[in-house]
Design an enzyme around this catalytic site. Structure first.
Site, PDB file in Angstrom:
ATOM      1  CE  LYS A 118     -38.854  34.195 -87.322  1.00  0.00           C
ATOM      2  NZ  LYS A 118     -37.417  34.397 -87.262  1.00  0.00           N
ATOM      3  NE  ARG A 294     -30.292  40.770 -84.483  1.00  0.00           N
ATOM      4  CZ  ARG A 294     -31.452  40.210 -84.198  1.00  0.00           C
ATOM      5  NH1 ARG A 294     -32.127  39.559 -85.110  1.00  0.00           N
ATOM      6  NH2 ARG A 294     -31.964  40.286 -82.971  1.00  0.00           N
TER       7      ARG A 294
END
Ligand code: MV4
Length: 504
Positions: A118, A294
């Site tokens: 992140k 995804r």
């Protein structure tokens, strides 16, 4: 360019079937993998071939990268679709596919890795000119220095694990006295959960909206966005209802956020389907939160308003083809809502409720889609996600879509396990939802009206017998005798039926 003729789906449940449905439409053969707990699962029945990969726990089956590669090689699959969860955002697995000349249907290992970190993702977004939550771009190594940093950012702040995401390893800090202990605790938690103690700091955004943009990229440099999904209705980072368009959105904001979503994906040469998650505050300021690399659970609402088969686009770009759509021929048509049906006791702290599906009647009719996998007599394993189905409706506008969702939830009947169906009906009835007046605090704020506490008057066992006996009546009239099984002696009471039947 490499044509895909056979796909191994490295997943189970509704998403495995969802993917195989598109494969069938594209004349692509399908290979299922299954664990001990999934011998009788629907995805195994649906596939052209199925291979056993190990014991019930995910670690011994659906997470076994080498075993899955071995099956792909043996079955001569050209590609692996990982679905969501399991190996879908595992860069090492994507690498392993590459090494074995199997196409991984998803972005490159490098992109998965970058977005999984992140701190790196924040840096990439800052240099791409995408707004991020004010905060740090280097890991916090010195707790003492954190005080200074947080003074600059301003309290309250959130401390987040760089390797985390989806709410794991987060800490809210409200007071200066908590800083040192919170940073220390966050780091050790991050280390034990993710094997990486890097944490970063973000300004806390109170009562935010969670709005995400669907993006698609191909290997020719084309990137498009497919508008937003409003995902604020969650509990403990588990989404329950998603809709598109977001009631909060304005056309200007949509254009702006869409541009930034495309720039975010372009900045990392994104290929495949992905999601840019934003936090949006009450003044409509928005900030990049994280990117999911995804296909997501809630993708069907985007498919419904755009007409795009996202799995088909994933496959096409994995073959090296160009996307079939460009930004100008995409329109957001009407309104779509998804409700997630969990096998859980929503009134009892959302406790999972695995077990045997005694009966199931799924809604049909205009504007209704269900993506599920359970059938009558199926035993829901305890080892995996308790989500058993997704109910997606579409209508011309939001109020019609809510009415259609209520109609579909009315038709939906599942007995044998407890489900979130009634909880979802209460969400659809709640004033705040109907008015589109909600943020990530919705469930907490509406606790009282969403959760009921009345107890079941009848023994569950009796109810199973009654439910079986009056199965047809239940489906048609929703009536059942108050007591016993003799309709001649009893009055038919809708209320009593509902109250008891819900408890099954
Ligand atoms: C935040 C936040 C407020 N401020 N970050 C939760 C899941 C993870 N993806 C990020 N999350 C949050 N990050 C800052 N700087 C509030 C949340 C948050 C949240 C976000 C989206 C949806 C539901 C949520 C519920 C609680 C907290």
């Amino acid at each position: 360019m490499r044509k895909i003729n056979k796909i191994l789906v490295a997943n189970r449940g509704e998403i495995a079937i969802r993917i195989m449905r598109t494969c069938r439409e594209m004349d692509i053969a399908t290979v299922a993998v299954f664990s001990d707990a999934d011998r009788t699962s629907m995805h195994v029945r649906y596939a052209d071939e199925a291979y056993y990969i190990g014991a019930a726990p995910s670690k011994e089956s659906y997470l076994k990268a080498e075993k899955i590669i071995e099956v792909a090689l043996e079955s001569k699959a050209d590609a692996i679709h990982p679905g969501y969860g399991f190996l879908s955002e595992n860069a090492d697995f994507a690498k392993l596919c590459k090494k074995n000349k199997i196409i991984f249907i998803g972005p490159s290992p490098e992109v998965i890795e970058k977005m999984g970190d992140k701190i790196q993702a924040r840096k990439a977004m800052i240099s791409a000119g995408v707004p991020v939550v004010p905060g740090t771009t280097e890991p916090i190594l010195d707790e003492g220095k954190a005080i200074e940093t947080i003074r600059e950012i301003g309290l309250p702040v959130m401390i987040k694990a760089s390797a985390g995401g989806g709410g794991k390893g987060m800490r809210l800090v409200k007071e200066e006295s908590e800083i040192i202990s919170s940073v220390r605790a966050a780091r050790s938690e991050a280390l034990s959960s993710f094997g990486d103690d890097a944490v970063y700091i973000e300004k806390y955004v109170s009562s935010p909206h969670h709005i995400e943009f669907q993006v698609l990229g191909d290997s020719h440099g084309n990137v498009i966005h497919l508008f937003e999904r409003e995902c604020s209705i969650q509990r403990r980072h588990q989404k329950m209802v998603e809709e598109t368009p977001s009631p909060l959105m304005t056309p200007e904001l949509r254009t702006q956020m869409g541009k930034h979503a495309v720039e975010a994906a372009k900045a990392v040469n994104y290929v495949g389907a992905g999601t840019i998650e934003f936090l949006v505050d009450n003044n409509l300021n928005y900030y990049f939160l994280e990117m999911n690399t995804r296909l997501q659970v809630e993708h069907p609402i985007t498919e419904r308003v755009t007409g795009v088969d996202l799995v088909k686009q994933q496959i096409i770009v994995a073959e090296g083809e160009e996307l079939s759509w460009n930004q100008d021929n995409l329109k957001q048509q009407g309104h779509a809502i998804e409700c997630r049906i969990y096998a859980e006791d929503s009134d009892n702290n959302f406790m999972p409720s695995p077990g045997r599906i005694h009966s199931i009647t799924q809604p049909l009719g205009l504007g209704v889609r269900t993506d599920g996998y359970v059938y009558e007599g199926y035993e829901i394993p305890i080892h995996y996600d308790p989500m058993i189905s997704k109910l997606i409706v579409w209508a011309q506008n939001r109020s019609e879509a809510i009415k259609r969702m209520k109609r579909a939830l009315y038709e939906y009947k599942i007995t044998g396990v407890k489900t979130s169906l009634k909880f979802l009906e209460r969400i659809m009835d709640s004033e705040d939802f109907v008015e589109g007046n909600y943020d990530t605090n919705f469930i907490e704020k509406n606790r009282e009206t969403l959760i009921t506490n009345d107890t079941c008057e009848m023994e569950c066992q009796d109810m199973v017998i009654i439910a079986t006996y009056f199965d047809f009546m239940n489906r048609v009239n929703k009536v059942i005798p108050t007591k016993g099984l003799n309709p001649a002696k009893n009055r038919w009471k809708k209320y009593t039926y509902q109250k008891n039947f819900d408890r099954l």
